[in-house]
Design a protein around this motif. Structure first.
Motif, PDB file in Angstrom:
ATOM      1  N   CYS A  60      34.844  -0.223  -0.266  1.00  0.00           N
ATOM      2  CA  CYS A  60      33.874  -1.289  -0.539  1.00  0.00           C
ATOM      3  C   CYS A  60      33.072  -1.592   0.724  1.00  0.00           C
ATOM      4  O   CYS A  60      33.657  -1.866   1.782  1.00  0.00           O
ATOM      5  CB  CYS A  60      34.609  -2.538  -1.013  1.00  0.00           C
ATOM      6  SG  CYS A  60      33.545  -3.984  -1.095  1.00  0.00           S
ATOM      7  N   CYS A  81      34.787  -9.392   4.127  1.00  0.00           N
ATOM      8  CA  CYS A  81      35.329 -10.077   2.951  1.00  0.00           C
ATOM      9  C   CYS A  81      36.661 -10.771   3.266  1.00  0.00           C
ATOM     10  O   CYS A  81      37.605 -10.134   3.737  1.00  0.00           O
ATOM     11  CB  CYS A  81      35.529  -9.066   1.825  1.00  0.00           C
ATOM     12  SG  CYS A  81      36.179  -9.818   0.328  1.00  0.00           S
ATOM     13  N   CYS A  89      40.639  -1.862  -0.769  1.00  0.00           N
ATOM     14  CA  CYS A  89      39.187  -2.085  -0.607  1.00  0.00           C
ATOM     15  C   CYS A  89      38.557  -1.127   0.406  1.00  0.00           C
ATOM     16  O   CYS A  89      37.466  -0.613   0.193  1.00  0.00           O
ATOM     17  CB  CYS A  89      38.917  -3.519  -0.208  1.00  0.00           C
ATOM     18  SG  CYS A  89      39.538  -4.711  -1.404  1.00  0.00           S
ATOM     19  N   CYS A 135      33.950  -4.732  -7.675  1.00  0.00           N
ATOM     20  CA  CYS A 135      34.942  -5.360  -6.801  1.00  0.00           C
ATOM     21  C   CYS A 135      36.335  -5.088  -7.374  1.00  0.00           C
ATOM     22  O   CYS A 135      36.503  -4.962  -8.583  1.00  0.00           O
ATOM     23  CB  CYS A 135      34.663  -6.878  -6.752  1.00  0.00           C
ATOM     24  SG  CYS A 135      35.884  -7.823  -5.829  1.00  0.00           S
TER      25      CYS A 135
END
Ligand code: SF4
Length: 329
Positions: A285, A291, A298, A316
């Motif tokens: 991601c 984040c 991720c 997500c």
């Protein structure tokens, strides 16, 4: 469907290497709809708009994947000449700074009339009348008199109205508005947005509104695409995105909006950190380094595009995690 963008990727050759500015963007725009694209500067929102309009810099840009359909026709590989024709018939664009598009040494009347003659082949008198009617329609007071004025004699808001009038000459089916109100104060901003909203209904025109400001998007858009690092990370109807945001980046954008119902003067939260360098491939991601909810998965794998219902999609890992943990509502 007015506009269909399917898995579009756009890059630029630079001295550092190829920058992958747009990385597989898919969305569409229906007739009479206003669709917003929102994100920080450099997220690929304006590049997407320029790709559709055929306005990417010829020297160093490239589309290496995907396609763009306007009114059902694939326009991805059209020549500059063909794109220029489309810009004068089916689509038009307005920018943040109208001064860059207006000729400072010609009066507004000359520029508008010339535009009408070019686009519609009318004689000078009829073109003048048409130009005048358009200026009146976009709310230029004393339009007949103002036809004789030069661009620098208009205020920022009035110049943007002139730009909208110019864009309307060809009665476009699709109007791209790239940060059209960013340079204006809030009252004028609201008036310009209201004008765009009225015009889309009146002319059954579709609008793609590009902005860094979710507040602007919320005012008139039907649907919104949130872009981050060249991808759409969340999309859906505006009300749904505002009341039920799923992506931590969207939540961050919403939290940083000033709110009229909050009277305290504490500073608004900002999203810490910077977007990734788009020169490199991104594993996992792209928002992971910023984040607060990042998990192990991720950074390793790009999240799937999750359909949350009500045309709401998010890229997500959180919905998958919630499902697994069994506390997804
Ligand atoms: Fe954050 Fe992970 Fe979702 Fe990316 S996939 S936004 S890092 S929770």
């Amino acid at each position: 469907m007015i506009l269909e963008i399917n898995n579009l990727s756009v890059g630029f050759h630079t001295y550092r290497g190829d920058v992958k500015a747009v990385r597989g963007v898919t969305f569409n725009v229906d007739e009479g709809e206003i669709v917003g694209i929102v994100g920080e500067s450099g997220c690929g929102k304006s590049v997407t708009a320029h790709a559709v309009m055929g306005l990417l810099p010829e020297e160093n840009s490239f589309i290496n994947q995907g396609n763009i359909k306007l009114l059902g026709e694939d326009i991805t590989n059209k020549s500059n000449k063909e794109m220029a024709k489309l810009r004068g018939t089916s689509m038009a664009m307005i920018f943040q700074d109208p001064m860059t598009s207006l000729n400072p040494v010609l009066t507004i009347g000359q520029q508008m009339t010339e535009g009408v003659i070019k686009s519609k082949g009318l004689n000078k008198k009829d073109a003048h009348e048409e130009a005048l009617a358009l200026l009146k329609r976009v709310g230029i007071p004393k339009a007949e008199e103002r036809m004789k004025a030069y661009p620098h004699e208009f205020s920022g808001g009035m110049r943007q109205r002139v730009m909208i009038a110019m864009a309307l000459i060809c009665r476009p089916k699709l109007l791209f508005a790239d940060e059209p109100t960013t340079a204006l104060d809030v009252t004028i901003q609201a008036q310009i947005l209201e004008l765009l909203d009225e015009l889309r209904r009146e002319m059954k025109m579709s609008i793609v509104l590009v902005s860094h400001d979710l507040g602007v998007i919320a005012r008139i858009c039907d649907r919104v695409n949130v872009m981050y690092a060249g991808r759409i990370v969340e999309s859906g109807p505006v009300g749904e995105i505002f009341h039920n945001p799923q992506h931590p980046y969207t939540r961050g954008l919403l939290n940083s909006l000033p709110r009229v119902d909050k009277v305290d003067d504490t500073e608004l939260p900002v999203i810490e950190g910077h977007p990734p360098d788009l020169l490199y491939d991104i594993k996992g991601c792209s928002f992971a380094p910023r984040c607060g909810e990042a998990m192990k998965v991720c950074a390793a794998c790009r999240p799937n595009n999750e359909n949350m219902g009500k045309e709401h999609c998010v890229e997500c890992w959180l919905p998958a995690r919630d499902r697994e943990e069994g506390h997804h509502e």
